[in-house]
Design a protein around this motif. Structure first.
Motif, PDB file in Angstrom:
ATOM      1  N   HIS A  27       0.729  -1.556   0.044  1.00 47.64           N
ATOM      2  CA  HIS A  27       0.301  -0.432   0.508  1.00 47.64           C
ATOM      3  C   HIS A  27       1.073   0.883   0.044  1.00 47.64           C
ATOM      4  N   ASN A  28       0.681   2.301  -0.855  1.00 49.86           N
ATOM      5  CA  ASN A  28       0.874   3.315  -0.586  1.00 49.86           C
ATOM      6  C   ASN A  28      -0.245   4.226   0.607  1.00 49.86           C
ATOM      7  N   CYS A  29       0.010   5.457   0.466  1.00 52.47           N
ATOM      8  CA  CYS A  29      -0.523   6.588   1.088  1.00 52.47           C
ATOM      9  C   CYS A  29      -2.433   6.087   1.184  1.00 52.47           C
ATOM     10  N   GLY A  30      -2.974   5.557  -0.136  1.00 57.51           N
ATOM     11  CA  GLY A  30      -4.648   5.666   0.241  1.00 57.51           C
ATOM     12  C   GLY A  30      -5.132   6.256  -0.896  1.00 57.51           C
ATOM     13  N   ILE A  31      -4.758   7.374  -1.404  1.00 58.43           N
ATOM     14  CA  ILE A  31      -4.880   7.973  -2.259  1.00 58.43           C
ATOM     15  C   ILE A  31      -5.229   7.413  -3.430  1.00 58.43           C
ATOM     16  N   CYS A  32      -4.021   7.593  -4.098  1.00 60.03           N
ATOM     17  CA  CYS A  32      -3.383   6.885  -5.660  1.00 60.03           C
ATOM     18  C   CYS A  32      -3.034   5.113  -5.596  1.00 60.03           C
ATOM     19  N   ASP A  33      -3.129   4.146  -4.708  1.00 57.18           N
ATOM     20  CA  ASP A  33      -3.339   2.777  -4.286  1.00 57.18           C
ATOM     21  C   ASP A  33      -3.818   2.280  -5.719  1.00 57.18           C
ATOM     22  N   THR A  90       1.884   9.180 -11.094  1.00 57.61           N
ATOM     23  CA  THR A  90       2.480  10.292  -9.573  1.00 57.61           C
ATOM     24  C   THR A  90       1.283  10.590  -8.114  1.00 57.61           C
ATOM     25  N   CYS A  91       2.197  10.868  -7.040  1.00 58.24           N
ATOM     26  CA  CYS A  91       1.685  11.002  -5.825  1.00 58.24           C
ATOM     27  C   CYS A  91       2.551  11.358  -5.215  1.00 58.24           C
ATOM     28  N   GLU A  92       1.689  12.392  -4.560  1.00 55.63           N
ATOM     29  CA  GLU A  92       2.584  13.819  -3.789  1.00 55.63           C
ATOM     30  C   GLU A  92       3.566  12.039  -2.121  1.00 55.63           C
TER      31      GLU A  92
HETATM   32 ZN   LIG Z   1      -0.242   8.207  -3.047  1.00 59.14          ZN
END
Ligand SMILES: [Zn+2]
Ligand code: SF4
Length: 330
Positions: free
Chosen positions: A267-273, A295-297
């Motif tokens: 998993h990543n941040c939840g927004i970009c997953d 891309t994601c922050e």
């Molecule tokens: Zn992210």
């Protein structure tokens, strides 16, 4: 109360897409209930919760009924995957009569995939198997220390290599599984390990599937994870492995992470997953590294996470150390 599971029912069955002769094709996937993996009975691999899909009292009659159930859902899909939560080629799990029946029932199918530990791959067995067969080998890592200490695999990378070569020599195909981020190693070492392992596996693999660890119930990995001593890998790490390997190996690269986007899975941040996992799925078919551009922050956070791990010299879950809420969001 735990539901009583029937020995004559498949653990589960679903349909998906995969490649047959380079073409995206309908695929039937089944997980059979068997008496279980021989290695799991002696402790098993640190990340494996498959023993929960096994029932020690299973009979041949039960296995035949599971095949009947699969056939009732079979609609002529050109690819059939048969998982057993162990080794399909272990006669104690799948007796020869059952194995023969399965190959007979699916003889029109263009491709069949089963999994096995390398010790069951012998020239005698290989000579009895259909040419449409792919045998999946769980190499996990080519690093002997990681295999022994982090995974407790119970065989060596040379055992997998021998089995892979024998399968290829017999005219069958090999899918090799790698485990991204076994216990006790940092994110950056995990990337390095999967890249090295893929290069090791390439000469005897038609496909290399990079499987990021997923925290399964009742496992040693789960115990470490609950104590905050393990974080499942970032999706960025999986993307990085695929990018580094793309164009440098002959095998098809792929990944189909279970539990992706959850705290137990990659998993990543939840927004970009979702976007990142979709990109990986697309790449698994196209092999085009452009499909891995996401891309994601949080990509910067991932980089800082890896730097912090190296600075602190720890593979513990740094996310958790700084934000205990994550325990609750699992
Ligand atoms: Zn992210
Ligand atoms: S990962 Fe495979 S070899 Fe290891 S215990 Fe589980 S089923 Fe057996």
């Amino acid at each position: 109360m735990k539901e009583k599971r029937s020995p004559s029912q498949l653990e589960t069955l679903w349909k998906e897409k995969d490649l047959v002769n380079g073409k995206i094709s309908d695929t039937l996937v089944m997980i059979m209930r068997t008496s279980g993996c021989c290695w799991a009975k002696t402790g098993g691999c640190t990340m494996c919760g498959y023993r929960q899909a096994s029932i020690s009292s299973i009979t041949e009659d039960d296995l035949n009924r599971q095949i009947d159930q699969a056939l009732s859902k079979y609609e002529g899909e050109p690819f059939v995957k048969i998982y057993t939560s162990g080794s399909f080629l272990d006669e104690k799990e799948i007796p020869i009569s059952i194995r023969d029946r399965i190959f007979d029932e699916f003889s029109d199918c263009g491709r069949i995939l089963v999994e096995s530990r390398p010790e069951f791959v012998t020239n005698d067995v290989l000579s009895t198997l259909p040419r449409s067969l792919t045998i999946a080998l769980g190499l996990e890592s080519s690093n002997p220390d990681i295999l022994r200490t982090s995974i407790n695999k119970g065989f060596t990378e040379q055992d997998s290599k021998r089995a892979g070569m024998a399968i290829k020599d017999a005219g069958l195909t090999v899918r090799t599984y790698l485990l991204l981020k076994p216990l006790f190693i940092t994110e950056s070492k995990a990337i390095e390990d999967s890249v090295n392992s893929a290069r090791f596996a390439d000469p005897f693999s038609d496909e290399i599937s990079v499987n990021p660890i997923n925290v399964q119930r009742g496992t040693y990995v789960e115990r470490m994870w609950k104590r905050g001593e393990f974080r499942s890998p970032w999706i960025w790490s999986l993307i990085e492995v695929l990018k580094q390997l793309s164009g440098t190996v002959n095998a098809r690269l792929m990944s189909s992470p279970s539990g992706g986007g959850s705290q137990r899975g990659v998993h990543n941040c939840g927004i970009c997953d979702r976007a990142a996992l979709d990109a990986i799925e697309k790449f698994s078919f196209t092999q085009d590294p452009k499909d891995l551009e996401v891309t994601c922050e949080c990509k910067d956070l991932w980089k800082r996470y890896m730097e912090a791990e190296e600075l602190l010299g720890t593979a513990t879950d740094l996310d958790r150390g700084f934000d205990n809420d994550l325990m609750i969001r699992k």
